[in-house]
Motif scaffolding. Structure first.
Motif, PDB file in Angstrom:
ATOM      1  N   MET A   1      87.138  55.861  -0.820  1.00 54.82           N
ATOM      2  CA  MET A   1      86.721  54.948   0.241  1.00 54.82           C
ATOM      3  C   MET A   1      87.752  53.838   0.473  1.00 54.82           C
ATOM      4  O   MET A   1      88.454  53.434  -0.437  1.00 54.82           O
ATOM      5  CB  MET A   1      85.363  54.363  -0.146  1.00 54.82           C
ATOM      6  N   THR A   2      87.801  53.375   1.712  1.00 57.79           N
ATOM      7  CA  THR A   2      88.746  52.314   2.067  1.00 57.79           C
ATOM      8  C   THR A   2      88.026  51.245   2.893  1.00 57.79           C
ATOM      9  O   THR A   2      88.314  51.054   4.070  1.00 57.79           O
ATOM     10  CB  THR A   2      89.949  52.882   2.856  1.00 57.79           C
ATOM     11  N   GLY A   3      87.090  50.563   2.232  1.00 60.06           N
ATOM     12  CA  GLY A   3      86.362  49.496   2.924  1.00 60.06           C
ATOM     13  C   GLY A   3      87.120  48.188   2.858  1.00 60.06           C
ATOM     14  O   GLY A   3      88.261  48.120   2.411  1.00 60.06           O
TER      15      GLY A   3
ATOM     16  N   ALA B   1      82.217  51.098  -1.297  1.00 57.52           N
ATOM     17  CA  ALA B   1      81.370  51.137  -0.111  1.00 57.52           C
ATOM     18  C   ALA B   1      81.932  52.232   0.797  1.00 57.52           C
ATOM     19  O   ALA B   1      83.143  52.285   1.037  1.00 57.52           O
ATOM     20  CB  ALA B   1      81.382  49.785   0.599  1.00 57.52           C
TER      21      ALA B   1
ATOM     22  N   LYS C   1      86.016  47.394  -1.330  1.00 54.08           N
ATOM     23  CA  LYS C   1      87.222  48.183  -1.067  1.00 54.08           C
ATOM     24  C   LYS C   1      87.050  49.641  -1.459  1.00 54.08           C
ATOM     25  O   LYS C   1      87.453  50.543  -0.731  1.00 54.08           O
ATOM     26  CB  LYS C   1      88.408  47.609  -1.855  1.00 54.08           C
ATOM     27  N   SER C   2      86.500  49.866  -2.658  1.00 51.99           N
ATOM     28  CA  SER C   2      86.503  51.253  -3.130  1.00 51.99           C
ATOM     29  C   SER C   2      85.144  51.820  -3.522  1.00 51.99           C
ATOM     30  O   SER C   2      85.077  52.954  -3.990  1.00 51.99           O
ATOM     31  CB  SER C   2      87.500  51.421  -4.280  1.00 51.99           C
TER      32      SER C   2
ATOM     33  N   TRP D   1      94.738  58.665   8.272  1.00 49.44           N
ATOM     34  CA  TRP D   1      93.717  58.013   7.459  1.00 49.44           C
ATOM     35  C   TRP D   1      94.412  57.112   6.453  1.00 49.44           C
ATOM     36  O   TRP D   1      95.392  57.509   5.824  1.00 49.44           O
ATOM     37  CB  TRP D   1      92.863  59.055   6.735  1.00 49.44           C
ATOM     38  N   VAL D   2      93.893  55.922   6.305  1.00 46.29           N
ATOM     39  CA  VAL D   2      94.445  54.986   5.330  1.00 46.29           C
ATOM     40  C   VAL D   2      94.113  55.503   3.936  1.00 46.29           C
ATOM     41  O   VAL D   2      92.962  55.825   3.652  1.00 46.29           O
ATOM     42  CB  VAL D   2      93.841  53.574   5.536  1.00 46.29           C
ATOM     43  N   ALA D   3      95.148  55.626   3.086  1.00 46.06           N
ATOM     44  CA  ALA D   3      94.921  56.125   1.736  1.00 46.06           C
ATOM     45  C   ALA D   3      94.432  54.999   0.843  1.00 46.06           C
ATOM     46  O   ALA D   3      94.860  53.854   0.983  1.00 46.06           O
ATOM     47  CB  ALA D   3      96.210  56.708   1.180  1.00 46.06           C
ATOM     48  N   ALA D   4      93.510  55.345  -0.067  1.00 47.53           N
ATOM     49  CA  ALA D   4      93.048  54.356  -1.045  1.00 47.53           C
ATOM     50  C   ALA D   4      94.220  54.030  -1.967  1.00 47.53           C
ATOM     51  O   ALA D   4      95.045  54.886  -2.261  1.00 47.53           O
ATOM     52  CB  ALA D   4      91.882  54.920  -1.836  1.00 47.53           C
TER      53      ALA D   4
ATOM     54  N   GLU E   1      85.067  54.688  10.021  1.00 47.54           N
ATOM     55  CA  GLU E   1      83.904  55.580   9.903  1.00 47.54           C
ATOM     56  C   GLU E   1      83.093  55.114   8.704  1.00 47.54           C
ATOM     57  O   GLU E   1      83.644  54.554   7.758  1.00 47.54           O
ATOM     58  CB  GLU E   1      84.453  56.997   9.674  1.00 47.54           C
ATOM     59  N   HIS E   2      81.789  55.342   8.728  1.00 47.52           N
ATOM     60  CA  HIS E   2      80.991  55.016   7.542  1.00 47.52           C
ATOM     61  C   HIS E   2      79.864  56.016   7.371  1.00 47.52           C
ATOM     62  O   HIS E   2      79.722  56.939   8.179  1.00 47.52           O
ATOM     63  CB  HIS E   2      80.486  53.562   7.608  1.00 47.52           C
TER      64      HIS E   2
ATOM     65  N   ILE F   1      87.248  42.639  10.805  1.00 53.18           N
ATOM     66  CA  ILE F   1      86.560  43.843  10.339  1.00 53.18           C
ATOM     67  C   ILE F   1      85.288  43.480   9.576  1.00 53.18           C
ATOM     68  O   ILE F   1      84.250  44.089   9.760  1.00 53.18           O
ATOM     69  CB  ILE F   1      87.454  44.661   9.374  1.00 53.18           C
TER      70      ILE F   1
ATOM     71  N   PHE G   1      83.234  53.449   3.488  1.00 52.67           N
ATOM     72  CA  PHE G   1      83.946  53.241   4.757  1.00 52.67           C
ATOM     73  C   PHE G   1      85.278  53.958   4.658  1.00 52.67           C
ATOM     74  O   PHE G   1      85.881  54.021   3.573  1.00 52.67           O
ATOM     75  CB  PHE G   1      84.235  51.754   4.984  1.00 52.67           C
ATOM     76  N   TRP G   2      85.765  54.460   5.776  1.00 52.97           N
ATOM     77  CA  TRP G   2      87.091  55.092   5.826  1.00 52.97           C
ATOM     78  C   TRP G   2      87.810  54.602   7.064  1.00 52.97           C
ATOM     79  O   TRP G   2      87.283  54.692   8.179  1.00 52.97           O
ATOM     80  CB  TRP G   2      86.955  56.615   5.856  1.00 52.97           C
ATOM     81  N   LYS G   3      89.040  54.125   6.852  1.00 53.27           N
ATOM     82  CA  LYS G   3      89.817  53.566   7.955  1.00 53.27           C
ATOM     83  C   LYS G   3      90.853  54.570   8.454  1.00 53.27           C
ATOM     84  O   LYS G   3      91.571  55.176   7.667  1.00 53.27           O
ATOM     85  CB  LYS G   3      90.579  52.327   7.473  1.00 53.27           C
ATOM     86  N   LYS G   4      90.913  54.675   9.762  1.00 57.15           N
ATOM     87  CA  LYS G   4      91.926  55.529  10.378  1.00 57.15           C
ATOM     88  C   LYS G   4      92.771  54.674  11.309  1.00 57.15           C
ATOM     89  O   LYS G   4      92.219  53.916  12.116  1.00 57.15           O
ATOM     90  CB  LYS G   4      91.236  56.627  11.180  1.00 57.15           C
TER      91      LYS G   4
END
Lengths: 149, 81
Positions: free
Chosen positions: B78-80, A119, A116-117, A133-136, A50-51, A91, A121-124
């Motif tokens: 965020m996790t880009g 921008a 990575k931190s 959800w992928v945790a930072a 998601e962004h 990706i 974006f959120w990865k699931k």
């Protein structure tokens, strides 16, 4: 400098060649590609990214601009996808071009650290066992501090 | 103002964006107003150290003033890449 946020796949080979041929002043081109990683058990069904349309493009432009200011770069490109993608799919990619390799390598690492931190974006990860959800990671936040001087 | 939610914040609240009438002075004041609304907001905003906020599409912080702000977004780190 080019920033692209898109749902469709990109052609890494084509993008790399086009980028490498853009400036004859560059003696060094570095590219990095992020790929969807399967779970250790091989259970990943797909990843959904998601962004935040609008903010994403602005944040990526700012990150690329900062890299161009900080290093002696001839050019930089960021391509980042959103939406659903399967294990092994690409990706995102960054590419940097500089007269010499040190600038190109360092700037590419800088782009990745901030992507990575910083921008939006959120990865699931969706697997047979459910979605999460992928945790930072703390290391990703810590990585930013090395660029402060 | 428009309030946007992303990732699990969006899932907990159940909508991606909504228009909120608020006289909140700061982000934290707005969070307090939202928390008081319904359980789903209280759940989403239970731990704001797990959240980030952007004001008019720029990263900000929870102490920031909302004066003149048109768009507030709440999301997890965020996790880009």
């Amino acid at each position: 400098m080019e920033v692209r946020v898109q749902e469709e796949p990109f052609d890494l080979g084509l993008e790399s060649v086009v980028f490498a041929n853009k400036t004859s002043a560059s003696g060094a081109v570095v590219t990095f590609t992020g790929v969807v990683r399967d779970t250790p058990e091989g259970t990943l069904d797909y990843m959904d990214i998601e962004h935040y349309p609008g903010m994403t493009e602005a944040a990526l432009r700012q990150i690329a601009q900062d890299a161009l200011t900080k290093w002696s770069l001839e050019d930089a490109t960021i391509i980042h996808r959103f939406g659903k993608m399967h294990a092994g799919e690409m990706i995102m990619m960054v590419a940097t071009a500089a007269r010499h390799r040190k600038d190109a390598f360092e700037a590419a690492e800088y782009l990745m650290d901030f992507l990575k931190s910083r921008a939006p974006f959120w990865k699931k990860e969706v697997s047979k066992n459910g979605a999460s959800w992928v945790a930072a990671r703390d290391e990703d936040e810590t990585a930013l501090t090395r660029w402060q001087e | 103002m428009d309030v946007l939610y992303f990732a699990w914040v969006r899932e907990r609240i159940g909508v991606p964006r909504e228009t909120v009438q608020s006289s909140a002075g700061t982000v934290l004041d707005l969070v307090e107003e939202l928390r008081a609304r319904e359980a789903r907001y209280a759940a989403a905003f239970a731990d704001i150290s797990a959240l980030r906020v952007a004001l008019d599409q720029e990263l900000s912080n929870f102490d920031a003033s909302l004066a003149g702000v048109r768009e507030v977004a709440f999301f997890p780190p965020m996790t880009g890449g």
